[in-house]
Design an enzyme around this catalytic site. Sequence first.
Site, PDB file in Angstrom:
ATOM      1  N   GLY A 130      48.540  34.589  38.911  1.00 24.85           N
ATOM      2  CA  GLY A 130      49.555  34.536  37.864  1.00 24.85           C
ATOM      3  C   GLY A 130      50.960  34.606  38.392  1.00 24.85           C
ATOM      4  O   GLY A 130      51.190  34.715  39.598  1.00 24.85           O
ATOM      5  N   LYS A 185      48.887  24.720  41.296  1.00 29.31           N
ATOM      6  CA  LYS A 185      50.262  24.874  40.804  1.00 29.31           C
ATOM      7  C   LYS A 185      51.263  24.860  41.959  1.00 29.31           C
ATOM      8  O   LYS A 185      52.432  24.485  41.778  1.00 29.31           O
ATOM      9  CB  LYS A 185      50.407  26.117  39.923  1.00 29.31           C
TER      10      LYS A 185
END
Length: 318
Positions: A130, A185
């Site tokens: 995260g 990502k």
Amino acid sequence: MKITVIGCGRWGSFITWYLDSIGHQVFLYGRETSAHMQRFLKERKNNLLTLPESVGLTTNLSAAADSEVVIISINSQGLQKLMEELKILNLKDKKIVLCMKGIEIETGRRLSQIAEENLDSSNSVAVWLGPGHVQEFTNGIPNCMVIDSSDEETKSLLVKEFSSTLIRFYYGQDLIGNEIGGAAKNVIGIAAGMLDGFHLSTLKGALMSRGTREVARLIKAMGGNELSAYGLCHLGDYEATVFSEFSHNRRFGELFVQGKQSDDLAEGYFTVKALMKLEKEYGVELPICHTVYEVLYENREPSEALDALFTRSLKNEF
């Protein structure tokens, strides 16, 4: 809880600082040859934080055998080698938490797969993923993150033990999706940096939308939940990766198209190579990731590559 953190870079040292701050007994391990570790041993600090005296510092990997939880935060491509070193300790009944994002280039294995294949079955493996930067956390700026594991008891325990007013943890529900989304990502971060280098930052909205969509397709093809790409592991981490001045991957991409060198580790540089293996294996089209790969590894001219993305055949958005 008694915890050993393996890896004394910026993220491993932050995790050590954070878990100590919320009341856990934490030991930080670093190799004796590590410049980061030598500085911690001499000054108890790096350029981002200072570790209090309550934190134990060690250059002996056997510290992991004495802890309930072993947290690993190293270069993802070095995980297999570390696991081989840990085999000597014959770890049992430990909770192993992987706090890095990547995919093994040679095999396409997710990091949890590498850990599970090298550990006794009595151990459980989790991932901590995260958004968030050390510079912001240490200044008291909170964020949300996710912990996932195939072992529900381990996941529940870690979320409860690690949550605080600084980091709110969510229970992950898709180990495949969270790991692939978290790794990919960083590749989108490099692409974002390339846009910054061309002064085309307004295209980042389109990059985020289309990047998430292609990663979602890959997650689904691999047996995960495509919605995970829209969660904290991927889309939820874009602000920290696609826009932040602290993002190593974004900065790497920006410097690359300017013909400059980056001194910081950009995991996306390695991950994009692994993604090409998965693209072929699962027959999923990854146009943005593929373009980043061609620019980084095949010397494709960046501006020409960007133009080619824009002139791809017209199609429906979804």
